[in-house]
Design a protein around this motif. Structure first.
Motif, PDB file in Angstrom:
ATOM      1  N   GLY A  56      36.573  43.875  39.937  1.00 22.54           N
ATOM      2  CA  GLY A  56      36.933  44.328  38.608  1.00 22.54           C
ATOM      3  C   GLY A  56      36.612  45.771  38.289  1.00 22.54           C
ATOM      4  N   ARG A  57      36.429  46.611  39.305  1.00 16.77           N
ATOM      5  CA  ARG A  57      36.199  48.031  39.044  1.00 16.77           C
ATOM      6  C   ARG A  57      37.416  48.598  38.324  1.00 16.77           C
ATOM      7  NH1 ARG A  57      34.826  50.401  44.843  1.00 16.77           N
ATOM      8  NH2 ARG A  57      36.711  51.440  44.206  1.00 16.77           N
ATOM      9  N   ALA A  58      37.213  49.653  37.560  1.00 14.87           N
ATOM     10  CA  ALA A  58      38.306  50.257  36.805  1.00 14.87           C
ATOM     11  C   ALA A  58      39.442  50.713  37.708  1.00 14.87           C
ATOM     12  CB  ALA A  58      37.792  51.431  35.973  1.00 14.87           C
ATOM     13  N   ASP A  59      39.113  51.190  38.912  1.00 14.52           N
ATOM     14  CA  ASP A  59      40.165  51.690  39.796  1.00 14.52           C
ATOM     15  C   ASP A  59      40.846  50.583  40.611  1.00 14.52           C
ATOM     16  OD1 ASP A  59      37.865  51.308  41.307  1.00 14.52           O
ATOM     17  OD2 ASP A  59      38.081  53.145  42.472  1.00 14.52           O
ATOM     18  N   THR A  60      40.248  49.398  40.677  1.00 11.77           N
ATOM     19  CA  THR A  60      40.845  48.267  41.407  1.00 11.77           C
ATOM     20  C   THR A  60      40.681  46.973  40.590  1.00 11.77           C
ATOM     21  OG1 THR A  60      38.787  47.948  42.649  1.00 11.77           O
ATOM     22  CG2 THR A  60      40.521  49.259  43.717  1.00 11.77           C
ATOM     23  N   PRO A  61      41.259  46.907  39.389  1.00 11.33           N
ATOM     24  CA  PRO A  61      41.026  45.750  38.510  1.00 11.33           C
ATOM     25  C   PRO A  61      41.631  44.445  39.019  1.00 11.33           C
ATOM     26  CG  PRO A  61      42.738  47.132  37.598  1.00 11.33           C
ATOM     27  CD  PRO A  61      42.154  47.883  38.775  1.00 11.33           C
ATOM     28  N   TRP A  62      42.597  44.501  39.927  1.00 10.88           N
ATOM     29  CA  TRP A  62      43.207  43.277  40.446  1.00 10.88           C
ATOM     30  C   TRP A  62      42.285  42.552  41.421  1.00 10.88           C
ATOM     31  CZ3 TRP A  62      44.224  48.098  42.147  1.00 10.88           C
ATOM     32  CH2 TRP A  62      44.067  48.343  43.513  1.00 10.88           C
ATOM     33  N   ILE A  63      41.229  43.238  41.852  1.00 12.44           N
ATOM     34  CA  ILE A  63      40.314  42.643  42.821  1.00 12.44           C
ATOM     35  C   ILE A  63      39.218  41.897  42.070  1.00 12.44           C
ATOM     36  CG2 ILE A  63      38.650  43.118  44.653  1.00 12.44           C
ATOM     37  CD1 ILE A  63      40.451  45.515  45.418  1.00 12.44           C
ATOM     38  N   ARG A  64      39.485  40.613  41.871  1.00  9.15           N
ATOM     39  CA  ARG A  64      38.520  39.728  41.219  1.00  9.15           C
ATOM     40  C   ARG A  64      38.968  38.293  41.442  1.00  9.15           C
ATOM     41  NH1 ARG A  64      40.484  38.118  36.085  1.00  9.15           N
ATOM     42  NH2 ARG A  64      42.277  39.326  35.429  1.00  9.15           N
ATOM     43  N   HIS A  65      38.051  37.371  41.261  1.00 11.40           N
ATOM     44  CA  HIS A  65      38.397  35.966  41.384  1.00 11.40           C
ATOM     45  C   HIS A  65      39.264  35.568  40.196  1.00 11.40           C
ATOM     46  CE1 HIS A  65      35.693  35.868  44.670  1.00 11.40           C
ATOM     47  NE2 HIS A  65      34.576  35.808  43.972  1.00 11.40           N
ATOM     48  N   ARG A  66      40.103  34.566  40.422  1.00 10.74           N
ATOM     49  CA  ARG A  66      40.997  34.090  39.378  1.00 10.74           C
ATOM     50  C   ARG A  66      41.027  32.572  39.409  1.00 10.74           C
ATOM     51  NH1 ARG A  66      44.124  38.626  37.568  1.00 10.74           N
ATOM     52  NH2 ARG A  66      43.655  40.407  38.884  1.00 10.74           N
ATOM     53  N   SER A  67      41.588  31.977  38.349  1.00 13.14           N
ATOM     54  CA  SER A  67      41.541  30.518  38.297  1.00 13.14           C
ATOM     55  C   SER A  67      42.757  29.862  37.643  1.00 13.14           C
ATOM     56  CB  SER A  67      40.276  30.066  37.558  1.00 13.14           C
ATOM     57  OG  SER A  67      40.289  30.566  36.230  1.00 13.14           O
ATOM     58  N   SER A  68      43.812  30.617  37.373  1.00 15.73           N
ATOM     59  CA  SER A  68      44.954  30.011  36.686  1.00 15.73           C
ATOM     60  C   SER A  68      46.269  30.681  37.086  1.00 15.73           C
ATOM     61  CB  SER A  68      44.773  30.121  35.168  1.00 15.73           C
ATOM     62  OG  SER A  68      44.911  31.479  34.761  1.00 15.73           O
TER      63      SER A  68
END
Length: 152
Positions: free
Chosen positions: A48-60
């Motif tokens: 979730g860094r500002a420069d790579t916000p798509w890089i995070r766990h998701r659930s839906s």
């Protein structure tokens, strides 16, 4: 029965890859279950860094659509490409092996990263999406100064 399940999984994976290639986030997300297990093999502190916000766990399913929108917003679409080397399927599980090529929009730096994508398909929908990729290549492309990214 297992051969049928493997064929069904393979079919969904091929359709998912086709939709990813077309680039419509909602169409892609429609292949995900409403509740899904989405993980990335990145250090938690890098999520979730500002420069790579798509890089995070998701659930839906909604998270899946957001992922593809965020990914597109931070890359140069005309300079993107993915090469799939292998798709291995067994029952409801599949592994996609390949290489992504992208250009970071904020820095203009291109990168190439090998990946493995572990998918699980149930009832025609993706319920697990686990990505293992060269996070250092991505981090370096988005670092404010070339080569300045910390080792993830």
């Amino acid at each position: 029965m297992s051969a049928d399940r493997t064929a069904a999984t393979r079919s969904v994976v091929h359709e998912l890859l086709r939709r990813i290639g077309e680039g419509d986030p909602q169409s892609i997300a429609d292949l995900y279950a409403e509740d899904c297990d989405w993980r990335l093999d990145w250090p938690e502190e890098e999520h979730g860094r500002a420069d790579t916000p798509w890089i995070r766990h998701r659930s839906s399913r909604a998270d899946a659509a957001a992922h593809y929108r965020e990914l597109a917003a931070h890359h140069v679409p005309e300079e993107a490409g993915t090469t799939v080397g292998h798709i291995l399927a067994d029952g409801e599980d599949a592994v996609v092996l390949g290489v992504i090529r992208q250009t970071a929009a904020p820095t203009g730096r291109p990168y190439s990263a090998r990946f493995a994508l572990h998918l699980t398909v149930r009832d025609g929908l993706v319920v697990r999406h686990h990505v293992y990729e060269d996070s250092l290549a991505v981090a370096r492309a988005f670092a404010p100064q070339a080569g300045a990214a910390r080792l993830p």
